[in-house]
Design a protein around this motif. Structure first.
Motif, short mmCIF file in Angstrom:
data_model
loop_
_atom_site.label_atom_id
_atom_site.label_comp_id
_atom_site.label_asym_id
_atom_site.label_seq_id
_atom_site.Cartn_x
_atom_site.Cartn_y
_atom_site.Cartn_z
N ALA A 113 -15.11 8.22 2.68
CA ALA A 113 -13.97 8.83 1.99
C ALA A 113 -13.30 9.91 2.82
O ALA A 113 -12.25 10.41 2.46
CB ALA A 113 -14.44 9.43 0.66
N ALA A 172 -11.17 11.92 5.46
CA ALA A 172 -9.86 11.63 5.99
C ALA A 172 -9.94 11.27 7.45
O ALA A 172 -10.63 11.91 8.23
CB ALA A 172 -8.95 12.85 5.79
N ASP A 227 -4.44 8.20 10.25
CA ASP A 227 -3.76 7.06 9.66
C ASP A 227 -2.42 6.87 10.33
O ASP A 227 -1.49 7.65 10.14
CB ASP A 227 -3.59 7.29 8.15
CG ASP A 227 -3.02 6.06 7.44
OD1 ASP A 227 -2.73 5.07 8.13
OD2 ASP A 227 -2.89 6.09 6.20
N SER A 247 0.51 -0.92 -0.23
CA SER A 247 0.15 0.50 -0.17
C SER A 247 0.17 1.17 -1.53
O SER A 247 -0.39 2.25 -1.71
CB SER A 247 1.11 1.23 0.78
OG SER A 247 2.42 1.23 0.26
N GLY A 307 -3.05 2.20 -3.07
CA GLY A 307 -3.84 3.25 -2.44
C GLY A 307 -4.34 4.28 -3.43
O GLY A 307 -5.46 4.78 -3.30
N PHE A 308 -3.53 4.61 -4.44
CA PHE A 308 -3.93 5.62 -5.42
C PHE A 308 -5.15 5.16 -6.20
O PHE A 308 -6.10 5.91 -6.41
CB PHE A 308 -2.77 5.90 -6.38
CG PHE A 308 -3.16 6.73 -7.57
CD1 PHE A 308 -3.37 8.10 -7.45
CD2 PHE A 308 -3.35 6.14 -8.82
CE1 PHE A 308 -3.74 8.87 -8.55
CE2 PHE A 308 -3.72 6.90 -9.92
CZ PHE A 308 -3.92 8.28 -9.77
N SER A 361 -7.37 2.86 -5.30
CA SER A 361 -8.55 2.77 -4.45
C SER A 361 -9.15 4.15 -4.21
O SER A 361 -10.38 4.31 -4.18
CB SER A 361 -8.19 2.10 -3.12
OG SER A 361 -7.24 2.88 -2.41
N THR A 362 -8.29 5.16 -4.07
CA THR A 362 -8.79 6.53 -3.90
C THR A 362 -9.48 7.01 -5.17
O THR A 362 -10.55 7.64 -5.11
CB THR A 362 -7.63 7.48 -3.57
OG1 THR A 362 -6.99 7.04 -2.36
CG2 THR A 362 -8.13 8.91 -3.37
N LEU A 363 -8.87 6.70 -6.32
CA LEU A 363 -9.47 7.08 -7.60
C LEU A 363 -10.83 6.42 -7.79
O LEU A 363 -11.80 7.04 -8.24
CB LEU A 363 -8.53 6.70 -8.73
CG LEU A 363 -8.85 7.29 -10.12
CD1 LEU A 363 -8.73 8.80 -10.09
CD2 LEU A 363 -7.91 6.70 -11.16
N THR A 389 -12.83 5.39 -5.36
CA THR A 389 -13.77 6.00 -4.42
C THR A 389 -14.30 7.32 -4.95
O THR A 389 -15.50 7.61 -4.87
CB THR A 389 -13.09 6.22 -3.06
OG1 THR A 389 -12.64 4.96 -2.54
CG2 THR A 389 -14.06 6.86 -2.07
N LEU A 390 -13.39 8.14 -5.51
CA LEU A 390 -13.82 9.43 -6.09
C LEU A 390 -14.78 9.21 -7.25
O LEU A 390 -15.75 9.97 -7.41
CB LEU A 390 -12.60 10.22 -6.54
CG LEU A 390 -11.67 10.74 -5.43
CD1 LEU A 390 -10.45 11.41 -6.03
CD2 LEU A 390 -12.41 11.72 -4.53
#
Length: 281
Positions: free
Chosen positions: A18, A20, A23, A207, A210-211, A213-215, A217-218
């Motif tokens: 996760a 950064a 990119d 893309s 992306g939101f 997938s980030t959510l 992962t968190l």
């Protein structure tokens, strides 16, 4: 303790994933976003110099978006670019009627697996920089630190397929200049330097996920941390063993029934029915 060790390893792996990383599609320069993904390819620049009785060829291989791919097995290991190199310099000696030999291979940029480039530009008010520098350190040769300095210039009349220009290599610093549309900030006259093609449209639509997938992962990282901390507390403080090490075990045992009751309640509301009291579990 084996369970705890395994959970700790899982958390570390998720945290690293996760973290950064550089990119190319959303590169940040002076507060502006640049899409450099069109430049995500390996490029080779070559030059030859006559050095009687031989010819010395110098080759620079680079990818500004990530480490270079490993060389094929046919290339001797001693002649390969170092692992994690983003920019590699190799020198080959050619002599008539003799087999060529590689005399030097070193990483100009990129040494460790976590090395990343920096993007530098002079801010000019509210306008996006028309040029900026891609900089990255490499290995040390004869007590001289090597590095790469690539000057990217916004040029909408050029093509992203055009290779950079070799300015020079002096005192361990490789200087290149690259004039491409990708070096224009997003929103600059509408296209941000991206080639107008169906492939780019697909990238834009993909893309949007992306939101989520980030959510996700968190959520995974948070759940794993909750489990690790809970197991650690139950194991070291409460001295629990087995399934009793799971935090809030009673709640998780009742959780399926709570979900079923909630689903039934929603179903009754959707059907216009209401129930008084509680259902039997």
């Amino acid at each position: 303790m084996q369970i705890f060790s395994a959970l700790v390893v899982s958390v570390l792996a998720l945290s690293n994933g996760a973290a950064a990383a550089f990119d190319c599609k959303k590169a940040q320069v002076a507060g502006f976003t640049y899409d450099l993904s069109a430049l995500n390819t390996e490029i080779t620049l070559e030059s030859n110099a006559t050095t009687p009785p031989t010819i010395t060829g110098t080759s620079y291989k680079l990818n500004i978006c990530g480490p270079l791919a490993s060389a094929p097995d046919s290339v001797p290991e001693i002649d390969r670019c170092p692992a994690n190199a983003w920019v590699c310099r190799s020198v080959t000696n050619y002599k008539k009627d003799e087999k060529s030999r590689v005399t030097e291979v070193n990483a100009v940029a990129g040494v460790g697996s976590k090395d990343e480039p920096s993007l530098e530009a002079r801010a000019s008010g509210n306008e996006s920089p028309r040029e900026f520098h891609w900089k990255m350190s490499g290995t040390e040769v004869d007590k001289v630190g090597w590095s790469a300095d690539i000057k990217l210039v916004c040029d909408k009349s050029a093509k992203n397929e055009n290779p950079p220009t070799l300015v020079g290599f002096s005192q361990g610093v490789l200087s290149l200049e690259w004039s491409v549309p990708a070096a224009c900030a997003l929103g600059d006259n509408g296209d941000g330097g991206k080639d107008k093609s169906p492939d780019n449209d697909k990238d834009d639509s993909s893309s949007q996920g992306g939101f989520f997938s980030t959510l996700f992962t968190l959520f995974i990282v948070g759940s794993t941390l909750y489990l690790v901390v809970g197991v650690l507390y139950k194991s070291l403080v409460v001295r629990a063993t087995g399934l009793d090490m799971i935090p809030n075990l009673a709640f998780w045992r009742e959780f399926p029934y709570l979900c079923a009751d909630f689903a039934q309640h929603m179903w009754d509301m959707a059907g216009g029915r209401r129930r008084d009291g509680y259902s039997v579990v």
